[in-house]
Enzyme design. Structure first.
Site, PDB file in Angstrom:
ATOM      1  N   LYS A 113       0.952   1.418   0.012  1.00 28.85           N
ATOM      2  CA  LYS A 113       0.786   0.612   1.215  1.00 28.85           C
ATOM      3  C   LYS A 113       0.368   1.536   2.356  1.00 28.85           C
ATOM      4  O   LYS A 113       0.940   2.623   2.510  1.00 28.85           O
ATOM      5  CB  LYS A 113       2.093  -0.097   1.588  1.00 28.85           C
ATOM      6  CG  LYS A 113       2.550  -1.106   0.543  1.00 28.85           C
ATOM      7  CD  LYS A 113       3.858  -1.750   0.934  1.00 28.85           C
ATOM      8  CE  LYS A 113       4.282  -2.791  -0.100  1.00 28.85           C
ATOM      9  NZ  LYS A 113       5.643  -3.302   0.139  1.00 28.85           N
ATOM     10  N   LYS A 158       9.372 -12.818  -5.903  1.00 34.35           N
ATOM     11  CA  LYS A 158      10.425 -11.922  -5.421  1.00 34.35           C
ATOM     12  C   LYS A 158      11.744 -12.301  -6.079  1.00 34.35           C
ATOM     13  O   LYS A 158      12.207 -13.448  -5.943  1.00 34.35           O
ATOM     14  CB  LYS A 158      10.564 -12.051  -3.905  1.00 34.35           C
ATOM     15  CG  LYS A 158       9.323 -11.619  -3.132  1.00 34.35           C
ATOM     16  CD  LYS A 158       9.156 -10.109  -3.160  1.00 34.35           C
ATOM     17  CE  LYS A 158       8.121  -9.667  -2.142  1.00 34.35           C
ATOM     18  NZ  LYS A 158       8.001  -8.198  -2.123  1.00 34.35           N
TER      19      LYS A 158
HETATM   20 MG    MG Z   1       7.190  -4.387  -3.276  1.00 31.73          MG
END
Ligand code: MG
Length: 350
Positions: free
Chosen positions: A261, A159
């Protein structure tokens, strides 16, 4: 069908920091439907993207509102149920929990795991990436080492998009890559970069052998993706910018792939549509997760043979996952041979 809802709280072994903040604990929603003596299970987990928030309370309230409208249906009536949920503007995570539960019910009804009902090849499932959140270089190295001790890591997803800027991103990334020289790397900026930063970072990361960059620009700045694509040596995936199949046509010329997702799509039915629409536009697909337990991630694992990349690791970072289902085998999250989702209550259940 009967529909029951209960809440469960899950805690992360390592709190996860991304460009938008840190998560250590979430309260997720377990939806159980039953008919003809068969139960189907689904999960909704809270998430937020910009101003768009689906909190545990939002999910619970929306379920209370729609459940009385759905009890007259059987779990086989997914088309009618989807229409009722859409007309009542149910949040996507609520749609997801119900859609997952109806698929679980169907699999148990016919006695087959979902991946077999769909005729998918379980051997086609690629290794999942394991996530390293925004941290100091030392903290990120410690997190990488912990994952390396935990399992056979094939891919790290790092990240970036640190609030401290791209110099902090560079220091952290180099530290992790040096600590895990044999592992492949993806990067997810979670919309934490400006266009200028994104162009600079894509060149820098391409030189370091990165496969692709996910969501470099914030949701809402999709018009700048055209310029980024012209100037990026790396493939660009979108996550926060793409919820359902109807988002894909607007993005298709400016990106190389999408992150699907279940909580964004509204379940397996729409996730499957997204795969097909993305393929029709020549895009790659990956499946990701929020703070999902083994329940929702096992649902995603059932469709996983269709994905080019997988990031289904949230349940692996939980100390109190109430469920067991798809198991990590040689870096891959593999669904089992049990009917439906193949999810069971684990020993930690309270
Ligand atoms: Mg992502």
């Amino acid at each position: 069908m009967e529909i029951n809802v209960s809440l469960f709280t899950v805690n992360k072994r390592f709190p996860l920091t991304i460009s938008r903040g840190t998560t250590a604990q979430t309260t997720n929603v377990w939806v159980k439907i039953s008919q003809d003596g068969i139960e189907g299970w689904g999960e909704a987990s809270p998430f937020g993207v910009g101003n768009h928030r689906q909190s545990t309370d939002t999910i619970k309230d929306a379920l209370e509102q729609v459940i009385p409208l759905l009890q007259r249906f059987s779990p086989l009536q997914r088309q009618e149920i989807e229409q009722v949920l859409t007309e009542n503007q149910a949040p996507s995570s609520v749609k997801a929990a119900l859609d997952i539960a109806m698929h679980d019910w169907l699999g148990k009804r016919v006695g087959l795991p979902l991946w077999q009902i769909w005729g998918l090849d379980r051997h086609a499932i690629v290794p999942t990436s394991l996530t390293i959140g925004i941290n100091s270089p030392e903290g990120a190295i410690a997190r990488a080492k912990d994952w390396l001790n935990f399992t056979d890591v094939r891919v790290f997803k790092v990240k970036l998009g640190s609030p401290d800027g791209i110099e902090a991103d560079r220091k952290m990334f180099l530290a992790v890559q040096q600590a895990a020289p044999k592992v492949e790397f993806f990067v997810d900026a979670n919309g934490g970069w400006s266009l200028e930063d994104a162009i600079a970072m894509c060149h820098w990361l391409a030189d370091l052998g990165i496969k692709y960059v996910e969501q470099p620009l914030p949701r809402g700045q999709e018009t700048s993706l055209a310029k980024l694509k012209q100037n990026s040596p790396l493939p660009i995936f979108v996550d926060e910018s793409c919820f359902t199949s109807s988002d894909i046509p607007h993005l298709a010329n400016y990106v190389d792939g999408i992150n699907i997702k279940l909580m964004k799509s509204g379940g397996l039915t729409e996730a499957m549509r997204m795969v097909h629409v993305a393929r029709a536009y020549g895009l790659q697909v990956m499946f990701g997760c929020y703070s999902d337990s083994s329940l929702a991630n096992t649902a995603a694992a059932q469709l996983a043979p269709l994905a080019d990349y997988l990031d289904l690791d949230s349940h692996l970072n939980l100390i109190d996952d109430p469920f067991t289902g798809a198991l990590l085998t040689q870096g891959r999250v593999l669904p089992n041979d049990l009917p439906g989702l193949g999810v069971q209550h684990s020993a930690f259940a309270t």
